[in-house]
Structure formats: C-alpha cells, structure tokens
Scaffold this motif. Sequence first.
Motif, PDB file in Angstrom:
ATOM      1  N   GLY A 103      31.991 -38.682  43.740  1.00 33.61           N
ATOM      2  CA  GLY A 103      32.543 -39.914  43.200  1.00 33.61           C
ATOM      3  C   GLY A 103      31.754 -40.445  42.017  1.00 33.61           C
ATOM      4  O   GLY A 103      32.324 -40.800  40.979  1.00 33.61           O
TER       5      GLY A 103
ATOM      6  N   GLY B   5      27.549 -45.570  38.565  1.00 32.58           N
ATOM      7  CA  GLY B   5      27.521 -45.921  39.981  1.00 32.58           C
ATOM      8  C   GLY B   5      26.108 -45.915  40.529  1.00 32.58           C
ATOM      9  O   GLY B   5      25.137 -45.796  39.778  1.00 32.58           O
TER      10      GLY B   5
ATOM     11  N   PRO C  81      29.783 -46.564  46.872  1.00 33.04           N
ATOM     12  CA  PRO C  81      30.123 -45.142  47.029  1.00 33.04           C
ATOM     13  C   PRO C  81      29.814 -44.614  48.430  1.00 33.04           C
ATOM     14  O   PRO C  81      30.546 -43.769  48.949  1.00 33.04           O
ATOM     15  CB  PRO C  81      29.248 -44.461  45.970  1.00 33.04           C
ATOM     16  CG  PRO C  81      29.052 -45.500  44.923  1.00 33.04           C
ATOM     17  CD  PRO C  81      28.946 -46.795  45.673  1.00 33.04           C
TER      18      PRO C  81
ATOM     19  N   TYR D 258      32.664 -46.017  50.765  1.00 28.03           N
ATOM     20  CA  TYR D 258      33.913 -45.285  50.524  1.00 28.03           C
ATOM     21  C   TYR D 258      33.828 -43.856  51.071  1.00 28.03           C
ATOM     22  O   TYR D 258      34.773 -43.352  51.666  1.00 28.03           O
ATOM     23  CB  TYR D 258      34.226 -45.218  49.027  1.00 28.03           C
ATOM     24  CG  TYR D 258      34.394 -46.540  48.337  1.00 28.03           C
ATOM     25  CD1 TYR D 258      34.828 -47.682  49.014  1.00 28.03           C
ATOM     26  CD2 TYR D 258      34.126 -46.667  46.965  1.00 28.03           C
ATOM     27  CE1 TYR D 258      34.983 -48.894  48.356  1.00 28.03           C
ATOM     28  CE2 TYR D 258      34.289 -47.868  46.295  1.00 28.03           C
ATOM     29  CZ  TYR D 258      34.708 -48.977  47.000  1.00 28.03           C
ATOM     30  OH  TYR D 258      34.854 -50.176  46.333  1.00 28.03           O
TER      31      TYR D 258
ATOM     32  N   MET E 203      38.445 -40.118  46.222  1.00 30.23           N
ATOM     33  CA  MET E 203      37.033 -40.393  45.954  1.00 30.23           C
ATOM     34  C   MET E 203      36.686 -40.200  44.478  1.00 30.23           C
ATOM     35  O   MET E 203      35.860 -40.935  43.927  1.00 30.23           O
ATOM     36  CB  MET E 203      36.141 -39.492  46.824  1.00 30.23           C
ATOM     37  CG  MET E 203      34.687 -39.924  46.891  1.00 30.23           C
ATOM     38  SD  MET E 203      34.426 -41.452  47.799  1.00 30.23           S
ATOM     39  CE  MET E 203      32.968 -42.090  46.959  1.00 30.23           C
TER      40      MET E 203
ATOM     41  N   LEU F 105      36.752 -43.107  41.770  1.00 29.07           N
ATOM     42  CA  LEU F 105      35.756 -44.185  41.818  1.00 29.07           C
ATOM     43  C   LEU F 105      35.543 -44.822  40.443  1.00 29.07           C
ATOM     44  O   LEU F 105      35.349 -44.126  39.441  1.00 29.07           O
ATOM     45  CB  LEU F 105      34.421 -43.623  42.321  1.00 29.07           C
ATOM     46  CG  LEU F 105      33.238 -44.611  42.379  1.00 29.07           C
ATOM     47  CD1 LEU F 105      33.455 -45.653  43.459  1.00 29.07           C
ATOM     48  CD2 LEU F 105      31.925 -43.864  42.619  1.00 29.07           C
ATOM     49  N   ARG F 106      35.637 -46.139  40.406  1.00 25.32           N
ATOM     50  CA  ARG F 106      35.362 -46.942  39.213  1.00 25.32           C
ATOM     51  C   ARG F 106      36.358 -46.761  38.066  1.00 25.32           C
ATOM     52  O   ARG F 106      36.169 -47.325  36.989  1.00 25.32           O
ATOM     53  CB  ARG F 106      33.931 -46.684  38.694  1.00 25.32           C
ATOM     54  CG  ARG F 106      32.854 -47.310  39.565  1.00 25.32           C
ATOM     55  CD  ARG F 106      31.452 -47.020  39.020  1.00 25.32           C
ATOM     56  NE  ARG F 106      30.473 -47.895  39.648  1.00 25.32           N
ATOM     57  CZ  ARG F 106      29.740 -48.803  39.004  1.00 25.32           C
ATOM     58  NH1 ARG F 106      29.862 -48.961  37.698  1.00 25.32           N
ATOM     59  NH2 ARG F 106      28.865 -49.553  39.657  1.00 25.32           N
TER      60      ARG F 106
ATOM     61  N   LEU G  96      39.228 -48.102  44.331  1.00 21.97           N
ATOM     62  CA  LEU G  96      37.825 -47.862  44.697  1.00 21.97           C
ATOM     63  C   LEU G  96      36.938 -48.313  43.539  1.00 21.97           C
ATOM     64  O   LEU G  96      36.511 -47.521  42.710  1.00 21.97           O
ATOM     65  CB  LEU G  96      37.597 -46.387  45.015  1.00 21.97           C
ATOM     66  CG  LEU G  96      38.440 -45.810  46.150  1.00 21.97           C
ATOM     67  CD1 LEU G  96      38.110 -44.346  46.366  1.00 21.97           C
ATOM     68  CD2 LEU G  96      38.256 -46.603  47.443  1.00 21.97           C
TER      69      LEU G  96
END
Length: 278
Positions: free
Chosen positions: A20, A27, A71, A74, A88, A91-92, A98
């Motif tokens: 992710g 992250g 992270p 999730y 996944m 992410l972001r 997510l």
Amino acid sequence: MENLELAKVANEVRKNIIEGVHSAKSGHPGGSLSAADMMTFLYFEEMNVDPKNPKAADRDRFVLSKGHAAPGLYATLVEKGFIPKEDMVTLRKPSSYLQGHPDMKHTPGVDMSAGSLGQGISTAVGMALAGKLDNADYRVYTMIGDGESEEGQVWEACMFAGARKLDNLVVILDNNNLQIDGSIEEVCSPYPFDKKFEAFNFHVIKIDGHNFDEIRSALKEARETKGMPTAIIMNTVKGKGVSYMEDKVNWHGAAPNDELFAVAMEELEKAGEALCQK
C-alpha cells in the motif's frame, strides 16, 4: 488461533502495508509494521467483530489513535475480510476510501476517524463510558503512539477513564521509541509511562509487542481486571519485519522506491515461507 497461524497472518499484514505504501508513494510504514502483531491478535483472536456486520451494536470497538498508522489497520482489515485485498494499492489515492488516516464514514471496520493526535484515545474513552451507561458488554481497545503521548489530551483522557473506573477500556501503547523527529527521549520524553498510567488509576502491563504469548496473556489479564482501565505498554521495533526499516527513524513517514520495495517483499516472502515450514 495458534501462534504460528497468527504469525502467518501478521506477515501477510506486513506485506499489505508495504504494498500500500509503495503504491501510494507516501505513508507511514514504520509505526504500522511495529503495531502489526498486536492488531493481528486483536482482530483474529481477541475482539468480537464480524466483517459481514461491521456496525453490529454489540461488537468490540478499536480506535487507532495514532491514525498515521492507518496502513497497518487497513492491512489487518484486508486479512480479516472487511476490505477487498486489491483495494490496498489504492491507499492515499484521491478517489480511494483508504485515505492517509482512518475514515469511519467510508471504510468498513473503522470505528473512529483519527489523525489529530490525542483525539482517538479521547473518543475511545467516550465509547467505553457509553458502554457502561448502556450496560453493554462490548469492550473498547485503543492504540496510541509513544510520540503521541507527548500530547496533553492523552493524559486528560486517561485521567477521566481512571476516575470513571472504565474497566471495559484497554489502552495499548506502541512503544517503539521513535517519532517523526527522532527518539522520543530526545524530542520530549514522556517516560516513565508505567508511573504515569498508574497515577491515573490504570492497571499496567508491560509486554514484548511481538510475542503472541505475552500479548495473549496481557489481554486476558485486562479482561479479568475489574474497577479500573488497563494500559498495555508494548515494547516494539519500528519497521519490524523489514530489515532496512527496523529501528530507523527515517521510515516513520516514507515510502520505499521500486528497488527497496522489491527487497522488502522478498524478505517478507521468505519469512512467510519459513513459517509455512514450521
């Protein structure tokens, strides 16, 4: 679930974290990896939760107060079945549910939005109080960071929880000793944690946060403790499971490039293979 099976799940959680964060190119891998074993245990053995009914009134609640470790949360929810595994890697992303910090309105299994440090534990205390007022059986678990614990709001929440004898509350402190700017001792030491929690009328347990036997024993002790909330201080390694990230402050909030991503995934694949041979 046996420790070996828990270790296998935790290793998959760590792979999800790396995938992710690499995909997002941003992250917080370090504190997600340090918390992976505890979050695995909570969702796969300790808590009463159901991916088919994520808003069940009698479910146990988990609040990730150190919300930048989203992270890790999730990645655990993926393995538990709340979130499709293929999501996944979103992410972001601007269009993804997510986001960089947990969002309870859009993410199944997330009980509280978090990110502003100190606010997560405060809402968890409120949930625990609500449970008491409703004579409900659910328990509330919240994970805070050691750097986060430099926030005064954390201790205001603890003062209230201790005063109200919220024995349905477990505060889990991820003590990996590193925050964004360096070691917590160098930035603004909140030590000693045990004495602080005890001063606010908490039952305190210290464990190795990567040892499932110690995690299991501590959570059992917390369930059996009456008349006061419990604080579990877990000593962990930031970046646990990825050799070049372990105990390195620069991996608090950075994503691996393609080369380092490949190294991390190879290490985790080998770790998973070793667990399968046991």
